[in-house]
Design an enzyme around this catalytic site. Structure first.
Site, PDB file in Angstrom:
ATOM      1  N   HIS A 421      -8.983  -4.462 -35.007  1.00 15.64           N
ATOM      2  CA  HIS A 421      -8.170  -5.407 -35.524  1.00 15.64           C
ATOM      3  C   HIS A 421      -7.160  -5.409 -34.864  1.00 15.64           C
ATOM      4  CE1 HIS A 421      -5.087  -7.009 -38.155  1.00 15.64           C
ATOM      5  NE2 HIS A 421      -6.181  -7.476 -38.634  1.00 15.64           N
ATOM      6  N   ARG A 511     -11.594  -3.235  -1.233  1.00 13.68           N
ATOM      7  CA  ARG A 511     -11.987  -1.326  -0.305  1.00 13.68           C
ATOM      8  C   ARG A 511     -12.869  -0.929  -1.682  1.00 13.68           C
ATOM      9  NH1 ARG A 511      -5.981  -2.940  -0.418  1.00 13.68           N
ATOM     10  NH2 ARG A 511      -5.434  -2.797   1.314  1.00 13.68           N
ATOM     11  N   ARG A 578     -15.020  -4.076   1.492  1.00 14.68           N
ATOM     12  CA  ARG A 578     -15.182  -2.881   2.914  1.00 14.68           C
ATOM     13  C   ARG A 578     -15.710  -1.659   2.433  1.00 14.68           C
ATOM     14  NH1 ARG A 578      -9.060  -1.409   5.136  1.00 14.68           N
ATOM     15  NH2 ARG A 578      -9.073   0.332   3.034  1.00 14.68           N
ATOM     16  N   GLU A 680      -8.657  -4.495  14.117  1.00 15.33           N
ATOM     17  CA  GLU A 680      -7.973  -2.977  13.626  1.00 15.33           C
ATOM     18  C   GLU A 680      -6.905  -2.073  14.852  1.00 15.33           C
ATOM     19  OE1 GLU A 680      -8.651  -1.452   9.951  1.00 15.33           O
ATOM     20  OE2 GLU A 680     -10.566  -0.733  10.277  1.00 15.33           O
ATOM     21  N   GLY A 701      -6.661  -5.691  10.007  1.00 14.77           N
ATOM     22  CA  GLY A 701      -6.259  -5.071   9.962  1.00 14.77           C
ATOM     23  C   GLY A 701      -4.754  -5.107  10.221  1.00 14.77           C
ATOM     24  N   SER A 702      -3.674  -5.613   9.050  1.00 20.54           N
ATOM     25  CA  SER A 702      -2.300  -5.553  10.529  1.00 20.54           C
ATOM     26  C   SER A 702      -1.715  -4.288  10.423  1.00 20.54           C
ATOM     27  CB  SER A 702      -1.732  -5.895   9.685  1.00 20.54           C
ATOM     28  OG  SER A 702      -1.486  -6.080   8.643  1.00 20.54           O
ATOM     29  N   ASN A 703      -2.397  -3.094   8.949  1.00 25.37           N
ATOM     30  CA  ASN A 703      -1.629  -1.887   9.217  1.00 25.37           C
ATOM     31  C   ASN A 703      -2.278  -0.644  10.408  1.00 25.37           C
ATOM     32  OD1 ASN A 703       0.065  -2.183   7.282  1.00 25.37           O
ATOM     33  ND2 ASN A 703      -1.348  -1.534   5.632  1.00 25.37           N
ATOM     34  N   ASP A 704      -3.382  -0.605  10.448  1.00 25.70           N
ATOM     35  CA  ASP A 704      -3.894  -0.448  11.292  1.00 25.70           C
ATOM     36  C   ASP A 704      -3.226  -0.506  12.697  1.00 25.70           C
ATOM     37  OD1 ASP A 704      -4.576   2.504  10.321  1.00 25.70           O
ATOM     38  OD2 ASP A 704      -7.056   1.404   9.794  1.00 25.70           O
ATOM     39  N   CYS A 751      -6.261  -9.049   6.100  1.00 27.66           N
ATOM     40  CA  CYS A 751      -6.272  -8.847   4.534  1.00 27.66           C
ATOM     41  C   CYS A 751      -5.187  -7.618   4.768  1.00 27.66           C
ATOM     42  CB  CYS A 751      -7.880  -8.279   3.927  1.00 27.66           C
ATOM     43  SG  CYS A 751      -8.612  -7.098   5.432  1.00 27.66           S
TER      44      CYS A 751
END
Length: 800
Positions: A421, A511, A578, A680, A701-704, A751
């Site tokens: 409710h 992920r 991924r 990456e 994968g811009s970080n790696d 990504c």
């Protein structure tokens, strides 16, 4: 008969005669029973019978006098007027002809069932009820397990009187209905013995977000009043409409509920009684998968029928029950859903900008954030203590609470699920609510300011104090169109339904490891090598996999469900999954993981991604991942799911991974399956032509890529200040990848985090012709606008 109609004699055109609920039951019996939809038989007293009862007892004028000067905002006056009107009706005598017809219909219903006097459900059905724009659900009373002639006559009269409960009077007044132009029909329906079976509620959309791609079912043991009153947390099931229509077993997601109580008829005491649910029942689903799919199929048939009749899409709110003695499923009632079907296509995105002490957690209802003083109430009679804009905190709510709920900034209940409710009314009022927040009445500080956040996914949280937040309105039709495809990153299944309503072209990064952590929780090798586990680890695995004899099946089904809900939410838009990219230290945190993972000095650069998938020490775990993807695509029919291989150091590794996938029955190109590779590692760029021969596309994968291009560990705080995706080195690698991949006819997306954090980096990629940007949801609006500006400038000055 003059005053009574059997359900099969009426349909939707008879709402003025038998009210919305009974007209709907007749419509389903008449039109949908031939299609296999089972509805228990019954009969209804007519609206004319209601007026006949009032006239014979001289009540119409008395009721009018009671209501003529009533201020419904004066709760005490409203309660007194309600009590006096109901007592007048209860003291009234049945006109003889009405009494005879009711009893004759009951006798016929009993004879058709082969019994002398069957148990029935007695439900009210107002003639202005269950309209597409207003729901009177819960405003009048229902009575279950009514048996015998005198018991029936008593409860029919009680149902008539319930047209004037305080909440019903207040609801009509606020909705502008004339009290003396709304009549009541009483439905009498053969009782389904759900007290020894199961019951629940179905929406043909997601009740929280309004997403129309799903049938959402809830289920508990016993009678359904416990769901409606919010006394229990039910099981939840999501069935994807489109793939169900295509013939797939489209039950994409299940969530086990606590199902704390069972409401059943106690023959010794002659009344309904709640008892605790035994643990072995609580720990398994109340519905079999095939039963949930059958109910979903019926619900689609009901929705389709109402849509045709009304000439407009008509999401439905449906109640069902399973008969304990026979195991048969039945639809008890169906009404148009009245919350999301009336909303304009404006999306409101709330973001919490600060964090604080969490005082309580439960299921989030709605996606908003609200603030106010916490007011803990035990009974609606304490209304005088509640101020406008405060946060209502209580154990559970029922319709008597609604005048208080209308004044609340937010609602927190200790009990209940998404179809309780409190949840239903909160959605109708547009108020955020947290239900099932165990212990909230003890942990929230009375009278102190709190922040109620329902904008963080499935879990709703109450924070101490007033935390900063922002709200943004999105009008999808006003967003600029871009050549660059705009995708979104999705972290967990719980956020998928909300995020899927954003104006994007699909998911650029899902992920798998996030689904691992939240839904599976067990290391895959602890399931494939279960017999080798130490006793204590085996106990932990048994707890996590309760109900599964086949441990591998647990992994595949749980992982598939988490993935499938996301793929279904975005269907038919593409979703790029991924494969797992945990590092060894992260895998080790899963149940049993420490037994199978090596200790590495630098897990970031160690045994991760593609190198695990074909290795003898993990291959069997990867094959479980492959089996989960295969289940999503082939059993559930979600062919929009694509996959991506992370951290693939060489083309030779790529070939090995594709070989293992094929071994598991997942072949690139078969049935439209596309396989991407993460870009990456500098080798992905420098050998892009070779990778392009193996894969259908690239995702940066811009970080790696940044940490490997600059030679730094992004987990090290000593060199963290050097980490910057905007460095010329990183940009040069991205530009080179775009050039090489496009030359081979392969698309390139990104990504990674950078486009969400840095609009200028997104601008650089757009200028270089990137095919897609996959963004975090909270960065979507500003980035889309930036991309549109860049593309416009490029079209004016292509030489730039």
């Amino acid at each position: 008969m003059k005053w009574v109609r059997f359900f099969h004699e009426v349909g939707l055109e008879d709402v003025p005669l038998v009210g919305g609920k009974n007209a709907s039951l007749g419509e389903m019996i008449r039109e949908l029973s031939p299609l296999g939809v089972k509805v228990p038989p019954g009969f209804a007293t007519t609206s004319e019978a209601y007026w006949h009862f009032l006239e014979e007892n001289g009540l119409k004028e008395a009721i009018a006098r009671e209501l003529s000067q009533l201020d419904v905002e004066d709760v005490q006056a409203l309660t007194r007027a309600s009590r006096r009107i109901r007592n007048l009706i209860l003291k009234g005598e049945y006109p003889e002809d009405l009494r005879e017809e009711v009893l004759a219909a009951y006798q016929q219903l009993s004879q058709e069932a082969g019994e002398e006097a069957i148990p029935v459900a007695v439900r009210s059905s107002a003639t202005a009820e269950d309209l597409p724009t207003a729901s009177f659900a819960g405003q009048q009373e229902s009575y279950l397990h009514v048996q015998g002639e005198e018991d029936l006559l008593l409860h029919v009269k009680r149902a008539l009187a319930s047209l004037f409960t305080a909440r019903a009077i207040s609801y009509r007044a606020h909705r502008g209905f004339d009290h003396l132009k709304v009549a009541l029909s009483v439905g009498v329906q053969r009782m389904v013995r759900a007290d020894t079976g199961a019951s629940g509620v179905i929406f043909t959309l997601d009740p929280d977000t309004g997403h129309r791609g799903f049938v959402y079912l809830t289920a508990i043991y016993g009678l359904g009043e416990n769901i409606v009153q919010g006394r229990v947390v039910p099981d939840g099931y999501y069935v994807h409409k489109e793939t169900l229509r295509q013939g797939f077993k489209a039950l994409v997601y299940r969530k086990l509920g606590a199902k704390e109580l069972i409401l059943a008829y106690d023959p010794k005491e002659g009344r309904l009684k709640n008892r605790p649910t035994p643990p072995y029942l609580r720990n398994r689903f109340a519905l079999k998968d095939e039963e949930a799919l059958l109910l979903a199929d019926w619900s689609l048939r009901i929705e389709d029928h109402y849509t045709r009749k009304r000439g407009a899409p008509t999401p439905m709110d449906i109640e069902w029950a399973k008969d304990g003695p026979t195991g048969e499923l039945f639809i008890l009632q169906a009404r148009p859903e009245t919350v999301h079907s009336q909303k304009s296509p404006v999306l409101r995105v709330h973001r919490l900008l600060g964090r604080g002490e969490v005082l309580a957690e439960g299921l989030a209802v709605g996606e908003a954030i609200a603030q106010g003083r916490a007011r803990i109430l035990k009974d609606p009679k304490e209304m005088d203590r509640f101020g406008e804009g405060e946060v209502l905190v209580t154990e559970t709510t029922n319709p008597d609470w609604e005048p208080i709920m209308k004044k609340a900034a937010a609602i927190v209940t200790e009990r209940g699920g998404r179809t309780s409710h409190a949840a239903i009314v909160a959605r109708e009022l547009g108020v955020p609510a947290i239900v099932g927040a165990v212990g909230a009445t003890g942990s929230l500080p009375e009278g102190e300011e709190v922040t109620v956040s329902c904008a963080e996914g499935e879990v709703g949280r109450v924070y101490r104090g007033r935390l900063p937040y922002e709200a943004e309105e999105i009008h999808p039709e006003s967003l600029p169109r871009t050549r660059t495809r705009i995708l979104v990153n999705v972290g967990t299944p719980e956020e998928a339904l909300r995020v899927s309503l954003l104006p994007t072209e699909g998911v650029g990064l899902l992920r798998m490891e996030f689904v691992f952590a939240s839904h599976v929780r067990v290391h895959p090798l602890a399931l494939t090598r279960y017999e080798t586990l130490p006793k204590e680890v085996r106990r932990q695995v048994d707890e996590a996999t309760e109900g599964y004899g086949d441990k591998r099946a647990y992994f595949v089904e749980c992982l598939a469900e988490g993935i499938a809900l996301i793929a279904a939410a975005f269907y038919p838009r593409p979703v790029l999954l991924r494969f797992s990219d945990f590092k060894t230290n992260e895998y080790a945190r899963l149940i049993g993981g420490h037994l199978f993972e090596p200790k590495e000095e630098n897990p970031m650069l160690g045994w991760r991604g593609a190198s695990r998938y074909y290795h003898p020490d993990y291959k069997e775990g990867f094959l479980l991942e492959v089996a989960a993807v295969k289940r999503v695509r082939e059993t559930l029919g979600l062919k929009n799911l694509m996959v991506m291989v992370p951290f693939c150091r060489t083309p030779e590794e790529g070939e090995k991974v594709l070989g293992v996938m094929a071994e598991g029955g997942l072949r690139r190109g078969e049935d439209g399956l596309q396989v991407y590779v993460m870009a990456e590692i500098p080798s992905n760029v420098l050998e892009a032509e070779a990778f392009a021969e193996l894969f259908d596309g690239f995702s940066i994968g811009s970080n790696d890529l940044t940490q490997l291009a600059l030679g730094l560990d992004r987990d090290s705080e000593r060199v963290a200040h050097l980490f910057d995706e905007r460095r010329e080195t990183v940009k040069a690698l991205c530009a080179l990848l775009l050039e090489k991949a496009h030359a081979k006819g392969r698309p390139v997306g990104i990504c990674g985090q950078a486009p969400s954090d840095y609009p200028e980096f997104a601008a650089f990629l757009v200028e270089r012709g990137i095919d897609s940007l996959s963004l975090n949801p909270d960065a979507l609006l500003r980035t889309v606008k930036k991309v549109a500006e860049i593309e416009s400038a490029l079209s004016r000055h292509p030489e730039a």
